[in-house]
Design a protein around this motif. Structure first.
Motif, PDB file in Angstrom:
ATOM      1  N   LEU A 207       0.817  -1.210   0.000  1.00  0.00           N
ATOM      2  CA  LEU A 207       0.000   0.000   0.000  1.00  0.00           C
ATOM      3  C   LEU A 207       0.857   1.269   0.000  1.00  0.00           C
ATOM      4  O   LEU A 207       0.426   2.310  -0.513  1.00  0.00           O
ATOM      5  CB  LEU A 207      -0.929   0.011   1.208  1.00  0.00           C
ATOM      6  CG  LEU A 207      -2.063  -1.020   1.223  1.00  0.00           C
ATOM      7  CD1 LEU A 207      -2.809  -0.959   2.555  1.00  0.00           C
ATOM      8  CD2 LEU A 207      -3.025  -0.799   0.068  1.00  0.00           C
ATOM      9  N   LEU A 208       2.050   1.173   0.596  1.00  0.00           N
ATOM     10  CA  LEU A 208       2.900   2.359   0.741  1.00  0.00           C
ATOM     11  C   LEU A 208       3.998   2.454  -0.308  1.00  0.00           C
ATOM     12  O   LEU A 208       4.777   3.407  -0.296  1.00  0.00           O
ATOM     13  CB  LEU A 208       3.531   2.383   2.143  1.00  0.00           C
ATOM     14  CG  LEU A 208       2.543   2.424   3.318  1.00  0.00           C
ATOM     15  CD1 LEU A 208       3.290   2.587   4.632  1.00  0.00           C
ATOM     16  CD2 LEU A 208       1.520   3.546   3.142  1.00  0.00           C
ATOM     17  N   LEU A 209       4.087   1.482  -1.233  1.00  0.00           N
ATOM     18  CA  LEU A 209       5.088   1.576  -2.300  1.00  0.00           C
ATOM     19  C   LEU A 209       4.838   2.806  -3.164  1.00  0.00           C
ATOM     20  O   LEU A 209       5.765   3.518  -3.541  1.00  0.00           O
ATOM     21  CB  LEU A 209       5.061   0.311  -3.166  1.00  0.00           C
ATOM     22  CG  LEU A 209       5.740  -0.926  -2.588  1.00  0.00           C
ATOM     23  CD1 LEU A 209       5.531  -2.130  -3.506  1.00  0.00           C
ATOM     24  CD2 LEU A 209       7.236  -0.674  -2.385  1.00  0.00           C
ATOM     25  N   ASN A 210       3.573   3.030  -3.459  1.00  0.00           N
ATOM     26  CA  ASN A 210       3.163   4.218  -4.207  1.00  0.00           C
ATOM     27  C   ASN A 210       1.887   4.738  -3.566  1.00  0.00           C
ATOM     28  O   ASN A 210       0.794   4.580  -4.110  1.00  0.00           O
ATOM     29  CB  ASN A 210       2.936   3.870  -5.681  1.00  0.00           C
ATOM     30  CG  ASN A 210       2.601   5.095  -6.522  1.00  0.00           C
ATOM     31  OD1 ASN A 210       2.969   6.223  -6.172  1.00  0.00           O
ATOM     32  ND2 ASN A 210       1.865   4.885  -7.604  1.00  0.00           N
ATOM     33  N   PRO A 211       2.010   5.342  -2.387  1.00  0.00           N
ATOM     34  CA  PRO A 211       0.822   5.670  -1.596  1.00  0.00           C
ATOM     35  C   PRO A 211      -0.108   6.661  -2.301  1.00  0.00           C
ATOM     36  O   PRO A 211       0.309   7.741  -2.715  1.00  0.00           O
ATOM     37  CB  PRO A 211       1.408   6.265  -0.309  1.00  0.00           C
ATOM     38  CG  PRO A 211       2.780   6.734  -0.681  1.00  0.00           C
ATOM     39  CD  PRO A 211       3.255   5.790  -1.743  1.00  0.00           C
ATOM     40  N   GLN A 212      -1.359   6.266  -2.439  1.00  0.00           N
ATOM     41  CA  GLN A 212      -2.371   7.139  -3.020  1.00  0.00           C
ATOM     42  C   GLN A 212      -2.944   8.039  -1.927  1.00  0.00           C
ATOM     43  O   GLN A 212      -3.326   7.551  -0.861  1.00  0.00           O
ATOM     44  CB  GLN A 212      -3.487   6.300  -3.642  1.00  0.00           C
ATOM     45  CG  GLN A 212      -3.024   5.370  -4.750  1.00  0.00           C
ATOM     46  CD  GLN A 212      -2.540   6.136  -5.969  1.00  0.00           C
ATOM     47  OE1 GLN A 212      -3.046   7.216  -6.290  1.00  0.00           O
ATOM     48  NE2 GLN A 212      -1.535   5.587  -6.648  1.00  0.00           N
ATOM     49  N   PRO A 213      -3.023   9.352  -2.162  1.00  0.00           N
ATOM     50  CA  PRO A 213      -3.532  10.271  -1.123  1.00  0.00           C
ATOM     51  C   PRO A 213      -4.899   9.861  -0.583  1.00  0.00           C
ATOM     52  O   PRO A 213      -5.139   9.966   0.628  1.00  0.00           O
ATOM     53  CB  PRO A 213      -3.599  11.615  -1.852  1.00  0.00           C
ATOM     54  CG  PRO A 213      -2.555  11.511  -2.935  1.00  0.00           C
ATOM     55  CD  PRO A 213      -2.583  10.078  -3.371  1.00  0.00           C
ATOM     56  N   GLY A 214      -5.788   9.373  -1.470  1.00  0.00           N
ATOM     57  CA  GLY A 214      -7.113   8.969  -1.018  1.00  0.00           C
ATOM     58  C   GLY A 214      -7.087   7.753  -0.111  1.00  0.00           C
ATOM     59  O   GLY A 214      -7.908   7.630   0.807  1.00  0.00           O
ATOM     60  N   VAL A 215      -6.133   6.850  -0.347  1.00  0.00           N
ATOM     61  CA  VAL A 215      -5.984   5.671   0.500  1.00  0.00           C
ATOM     62  C   VAL A 215      -5.367   6.058   1.843  1.00  0.00           C
ATOM     63  O   VAL A 215      -5.829   5.623   2.904  1.00  0.00           O
ATOM     64  CB  VAL A 215      -5.129   4.595  -0.199  1.00  0.00           C
ATOM     65  CG1 VAL A 215      -4.860   3.428   0.737  1.00  0.00           C
ATOM     66  CG2 VAL A 215      -5.825   4.102  -1.467  1.00  0.00           C
ATOM     67  N   VAL A 216      -4.320   6.881   1.796  1.00  0.00           N
ATOM     68  CA  VAL A 216      -3.648   7.315   3.023  1.00  0.00           C
ATOM     69  C   VAL A 216      -4.614   8.049   3.941  1.00  0.00           C
ATOM     70  O   VAL A 216      -4.624   7.835   5.165  1.00  0.00           O
ATOM     71  CB  VAL A 216      -2.433   8.210   2.690  1.00  0.00           C
ATOM     72  CG1 VAL A 216      -1.854   8.835   3.960  1.00  0.00           C
ATOM     73  CG2 VAL A 216      -1.358   7.406   1.971  1.00  0.00           C
ATOM     74  N   GLU A 217      -5.455   8.904   3.368  1.00  0.00           N
ATOM     75  CA  GLU A 217      -6.410   9.654   4.182  1.00  0.00           C
ATOM     76  C   GLU A 217      -7.372   8.715   4.896  1.00  0.00           C
ATOM     77  O   GLU A 217      -7.700   8.917   6.075  1.00  0.00           O
ATOM     78  CB  GLU A 217      -7.187  10.634   3.304  1.00  0.00           C
ATOM     79  CG  GLU A 217      -8.193  11.494   4.060  1.00  0.00           C
ATOM     80  CD  GLU A 217      -7.550  12.299   5.187  1.00  0.00           C
ATOM     81  OE1 GLU A 217      -8.229  12.494   6.224  1.00  0.00           O
ATOM     82  OE2 GLU A 217      -6.382  12.724   5.049  1.00  0.00           O
ATOM     83  N   SER A 218      -7.813   7.655   4.218  1.00  0.00           N
ATOM     84  CA  SER A 218      -8.703   6.687   4.865  1.00  0.00           C
ATOM     85  C   SER A 218      -7.971   5.900   5.949  1.00  0.00           C
ATOM     86  O   SER A 218      -8.522   5.644   7.022  1.00  0.00           O
ATOM     87  CB  SER A 218      -9.287   5.722   3.825  1.00  0.00           C
ATOM     88  OG  SER A 218     -10.181   6.395   2.964  1.00  0.00           O
TER      89      SER A 218
END
Length: 472
Positions: A207-218
């Motif tokens: 999940l953190l290899l290319n963290p998506q802002p929308g995923v990180v926020e959740s």
């Protein structure tokens, strides 16, 4: 996304009613059920129905091959099999001696597969009583009333099953997500307030290899992201802290019905790298090889006492009972359980896990913990995955060997990659801990919980080096 079965929708009631009708013949003869199904709702319905009817339930992996399935059937010794929706078998009862040896408050049994790193199929024998003890301790440790769980792990794994148990017992929501879909998503739906998510380290890494802002926020909105099933490494923890993710590093296993130690996110944010303090239902002690208690900060074997401890392993427990050694079935509850892990407790009672005792490498009179070397190799930023092991060596006794998956997009020339890794390790570890041999591959065989197929990979590494995989 599936709703919490506590909602008692018509569809859910119909599913339970239909399953109860199918399984009632098993209850009449106390025949066990071996169940392997990829539908998490079907598995959970089977757990509840078997508890209601008094049927011993043994969970299986729906991805087992024919050899593994045959092992499981032979180990169970009889009963019915449910495999991806098909029920077949015979009404042979479970070992009668085992039934007599199990206290009534632990019946019916729930067998959860464990030890799947290349060995024989076996189950940790649990009950609703042991699972409930674990769920209650989680609730107390985090100080919550309802436990809302977002499940990305299969229910034949203890970490997935316990998410359903916690939500069911506390009246919370149990929401099942598809891992592949969530991994590829650019954004996740915001979780319910105070929710919990369980991940293994490899899932968090992806999940953190290319963290998506929308995923990180959740991810930030969860009460805690429970991370267990294997060690986290320094670079992964550092990135999680930088993103202010509420990581709760845990220590537990199938035999303990998941976590017996958990670090609270608030302590993680402050830089604590331990696995936290014991939960209310558990006590931990560090012991010497002779079984003597050791003081704070002394390294030894982790010894566990907990209300959530399994009764034993099946079919090994059945063999002991058949030999009239009934005490062996409840030995863990009376004497505690030593899983073979190395670690220490600091003066504040925080647990630090150093690795498996069978991962200890003895080289030239020095002791090397494979997990420590793996962590530093990962921290270099030059690899996607790594596994460190000891293989026989005529001069050193054992040599440290690293099996490495190079990081995607970086130079693939082995000599150049090896040079960068050696330079990194020279600044972090003593020379005797450095791998003497490096092997390169495109992927390390792991299950969903991140556990390596040790037997397969050890044989492959030995073949690559032209040596026997066994220590002489």
């Amino acid at each position: 996304m599936f709703p919490n079965p506590c909602c008692h929708s018509v569809t859910w009631r119909e599913r339970l009613s239909g399953l109860e009708e199918q399984l009632r013949p098993l209850a009449e003869k106390t025949a066990p059920l071996l169940l392997a199904d990829s539908d998490p709702l079907q598995v959970w319905a089977a757990v509840l129905t078997c508890q209601k009817l008094g049927i011993p339930l043994f969970l299986g992996n729906p991805k087992w091959g024919e050899r593994e399935w045959a092992q499981a059937v032979a180990g169970l010794g009889g009963g019915w099999r449910w495999r991806q929706g098909r029920l077949e078998g015979d009404p042979s009862p479970l070992n009668p001696s085992l039934r007599e040896a199990v206290p009534s408050f632990h019946w019916p049994l729930i067998g959860i597969p464990t030890g799947g790193s290349g060995g024989q199929v076996k189950w940790a024998i649990h009950s609703w009583r042991t699972l409930s003890a674990s769920a209650k301790a989680h609730q107390q440790h985090f100080g919550v009333d309802c436990v809302h769980s977002y499940c990305l792990l299969p229910l034949h794994h203890i970490s997935g099953l316990m998410q359903a148990v916690r939500s069911w017992l506390t009246g919370g929501q149990w929401i099942v997500w598809d891992w592949k879909r969530q991994q590829q998503a650019e954004a996740w739906d915001p979780p319910l307030p105070g929710s919990f998510l369980s991940l293994v380290p490899t899932q968090l890494q992806r999940l953190l290899l290319n963290p998506q802002p929308g995923v990180v926020e959740s991810l930030r909105q969860f009460r805690a992201i429970l991370v267990g099933g294997g060690p986290t490494w320094p670079s992964l923890r550092q990135q999680a802290r930088q993103l202010h993710l509420p990581l709760a590093l845990t220590y537990g296993m199938t035999e303990t019905a998941s976590q017996v130690c958990t670090l609270l996110p608030e302590a993680f944010w402050q830089g604590n790298d331990s696995l936290g303090r014991p939960l209310p239902h558990a006590t931990l002690q560090i012991r010497s090889e002779q079984g003597d208690p050791l003081p704070s900060d002394a390294v030894g074997f982790i010894h566990i006492r907990a209300k959530s401890l399994a009764l034993g392993h099946y079919p090994q427990a059945a063999l002991r009972v058949s030999g009239a050694e009934h005490f062996g079935l409840r030995q863990w509850h009376q004497q505690g359980f030593t899983p073979g892990d190395w670690g220490y407790l600091d003066s504040q009672g925080h647990l630090f896990w150093l690795g498996r005792a069978d991962d200890l490498i003895l080289t030239g009179g020095e002791k090397v913990m494979a997990a420590e070397v793996e962590g530093e190799v990962r921290a270099s930023g030059w690899v996607d995955d790594v596994w460190v092991l000891g293989l026989p060596d005529a001069e050193w006794g054992q040599q440290v060997v690293a099996v490495v998956v190079p990081k995607t997009g970086l130079p693939a020339i082995p000599q150049e990659l090896e040079m960068h890794l050696k330079q990194h390790l020279s600044r972090q570890l003593s020379p005797f801990k450095h791998p003497k041999r490096w092997l390169w591959c495109t992927g390390i065989p792991r299950n969903l919980q991140g556990k390596v197929n040790r037997q397969q990979l050890r044989q492959w590494a030995a073949q690559q080096l032209g040596i026997s995989p066994q220590v002489s």
